[in-house]
Design a protein around this motif. Structure first.
Motif, mmCIF file in Angstrom:
data_model
loop_
_atom_site.group_PDB
_atom_site.id
_atom_site.type_symbol
_atom_site.label_atom_id
_atom_site.label_comp_id
_atom_site.label_asym_id
_atom_site.label_seq_id
_atom_site.Cartn_x
_atom_site.Cartn_y
_atom_site.Cartn_z
ATOM 1 N N LYS A 41 0.834 -1.210 0.000
ATOM 2 C CA LYS A 41 0.000 0.000 0.000
ATOM 3 C C LYS A 41 0.865 1.254 0.000
ATOM 4 N N ALA A 42 1.948 1.235 0.772
ATOM 5 C CA ALA A 42 2.847 2.390 0.823
ATOM 6 C C ALA A 42 3.522 2.612 -0.531
ATOM 7 N N LEU A 43 3.937 1.529 -1.179
ATOM 8 C CA LEU A 43 4.557 1.648 -2.504
ATOM 9 C C LEU A 43 3.571 2.202 -3.527
ATOM 10 N N GLN A 44 2.301 1.793 -3.421
ATOM 11 C CA GLN A 44 1.285 2.280 -4.351
ATOM 12 C C GLN A 44 0.944 3.746 -4.084
ATOM 13 N N ALA A 45 0.870 4.105 -2.804
ATOM 14 C CA ALA A 45 0.469 5.462 -2.434
ATOM 15 C C ALA A 45 1.578 6.479 -2.705
ATOM 16 N N ASP A 46 2.804 6.109 -2.396
ATOM 17 C CA ASP A 46 3.931 7.036 -2.556
ATOM 18 C C ASP A 46 5.110 6.261 -3.140
ATOM 19 N N PRO A 47 5.080 6.017 -4.466
ATOM 20 C CA PRO A 47 6.121 5.175 -5.062
ATOM 21 C C PRO A 47 7.508 5.821 -4.972
ATOM 22 N N PRO A 48 8.516 5.024 -4.612
ATOM 23 C CA PRO A 48 9.880 5.537 -4.609
ATOM 24 C C PRO A 48 10.347 5.801 -6.042
ATOM 25 N N GLU A 49 11.456 6.465 -6.176
ATOM 26 C CA GLU A 49 11.950 6.843 -7.506
ATOM 27 C C GLU A 49 12.152 5.634 -8.416
ATOM 28 N N TRP A 50 12.686 4.516 -7.881
ATOM 29 C CA TRP A 50 12.924 3.348 -8.731
ATOM 30 C C TRP A 50 11.626 2.817 -9.325
ATOM 31 N N LEU A 51 10.550 2.876 -8.544
ATOM 32 C CA LEU A 51 9.256 2.396 -9.032
ATOM 33 C C LEU A 51 8.677 3.355 -10.068
ATOM 34 N N ARG A 52 8.788 4.651 -9.822
ATOM 35 C CA ARG A 52 8.312 5.635 -10.812
ATOM 36 C C ARG A 52 9.081 5.487 -12.119
ATOM 37 N N GLU A 53 10.381 5.280 -12.013
ATOM 38 C CA GLU A 53 11.232 5.116 -13.202
ATOM 39 C C GLU A 53 10.848 3.857 -13.992
ATOM 40 N N LEU A 54 10.626 2.744 -13.283
ATOM 41 C CA LEU A 54 10.221 1.506 -13.962
ATOM 42 C C LEU A 54 8.878 1.674 -14.663
ATOM 43 N N ARG A 55 7.945 2.314 -13.990
ATOM 44 C CA ARG A 55 6.627 2.519 -14.601
ATOM 45 C C ARG A 55 6.712 3.439 -15.811
ATOM 46 N N ARG A 56 7.596 4.406 -15.737
ATOM 47 C CA ARG A 56 7.725 5.383 -16.824
ATOM 48 C C ARG A 56 8.477 4.795 -18.025
ATOM 49 N N ASN A 57 9.623 4.148 -17.774
ATOM 50 C CA ASN A 57 10.507 3.739 -18.869
ATOM 51 C C ASN A 57 10.664 2.239 -19.072
ATOM 52 N N GLY A 58 10.240 1.435 -18.111
ATOM 53 C CA GLY A 58 10.365 -0.007 -18.251
ATOM 54 C C GLY A 58 11.731 -0.493 -17.832
ATOM 55 N N PRO A 59 12.038 -1.738 -18.143
ATOM 56 C CA PRO A 59 11.282 -2.662 -18.974
ATOM 57 C C PRO A 59 9.947 -3.038 -18.330
ATOM 58 N N HIS A 60 8.960 -3.260 -19.193
ATOM 59 C CA HIS A 60 7.606 -3.539 -18.751
ATOM 60 C C HIS A 60 7.282 -5.025 -18.911
ATOM 61 N N PRO A 61 6.487 -5.591 -17.988
ATOM 62 C CA PRO A 61 6.048 -6.986 -18.134
ATOM 63 C C PRO A 61 5.048 -7.111 -19.285
ATOM 64 N N ARG A 62 4.831 -8.327 -19.732
ATOM 65 C CA ARG A 62 3.960 -8.565 -20.892
ATOM 66 C C ARG A 62 2.568 -7.950 -20.788
ATOM 67 N N PRO A 63 1.872 -8.042 -19.646
ATOM 68 C CA PRO A 63 0.543 -7.425 -19.592
ATOM 69 C C PRO A 63 0.569 -5.913 -19.845
ATOM 70 N N VAL A 64 1.616 -5.262 -19.361
ATOM 71 C CA VAL A 64 1.739 -3.810 -19.569
ATOM 72 C C VAL A 64 2.081 -3.521 -21.025
ATOM 73 N N VAL A 65 2.994 -4.302 -21.603
ATOM 74 C CA VAL A 65 3.358 -4.117 -23.015
ATOM 75 C C VAL A 65 2.119 -4.309 -23.891
ATOM 76 N N ALA A 66 1.359 -5.359 -23.624
ATOM 77 C CA ALA A 66 0.150 -5.634 -24.413
ATOM 78 C C ALA A 66 -0.838 -4.481 -24.297
ATOM 79 N N ALA A 67 -1.045 -3.980 -23.084
ATOM 80 C CA ALA A 67 -1.982 -2.871 -22.884
ATOM 81 C C ALA A 67 -1.515 -1.620 -23.613
ATOM 82 N N LYS A 68 -0.225 -1.327 -23.551
ATOM 83 C CA LYS A 68 0.302 -0.129 -24.218
ATOM 84 C C LYS A 68 0.187 -0.240 -25.741
ATOM 85 N N LEU A 69 0.241 -1.471 -26.255
ATOM 86 C CA LEU A 69 0.101 -1.678 -27.699
ATOM 87 C C LEU A 69 -1.355 -1.851 -28.124
#
Length: 141
Positions: A41-69
């Protein structure tokens, strides 16, 4: 007798899935530990920089790649995409617009259209049944 409530934890793979990030790209301390529900819950509410960076630039897991495409995970496999992709790679793929991607997007659009049609059909049937006073039928398997 008092009840002792233990903290529920999850494996890092489960937490990464819930966060929508590729596990192998997360920091070692995340991959090697366990994640409590409160930590998630804490990670979702206030994501640390590494999490924001992963969400922004990836690499992304297959479900995220599929959704973005705009396609299904199966469509990714049919297109030969088996590895996680970065946001940049996803954008390049969209720009290139290969035939398989166009076909999978069209297939996904048809699937969504059919889902809407079936939902509307079910609603109309429920309305008819309600007008007649019939009991609703259980959904077919």
């Amino acid at each position: 007798m008092t009840s002792h409530q233990s903290t529920q934890t999850m494996k890092p793979a489960t937490a990464a899935k819930k966060l929508g990030v590729y596990l192998d790209a997360t920091p070692a301390e995340f991959r090697e530990g366990v994640v409590s529900r409160d930590e998630l819950k804490a990670l979702q509410a206030d994501p640390p920089e590494w999490l924001r960076e992963l969400r922004r630039n990836g690499p992304h897991p297959r479900p995220v790649v599929a959704a973005k495409l705009g396609i299904s995970i199966s469509g990714l496999a049919r297109g030969g995409v088996t590895e996680p992709l970065t946001t940049e790679q996803i954008e390049e793929l969209k720009s290139a617009g290969p035939e398989w991607l166009q076909k999978e997007r069209a297939t996904q659009a048809e699937v969504r259209k059919e889902a809407v049609r079936l939902k509307e059909k079910r609603l109309k049937e429920q309305e008819k049944n309600a007008e007649r006073g019939d009991q609703p039928r259980p959904p077919r398997s």
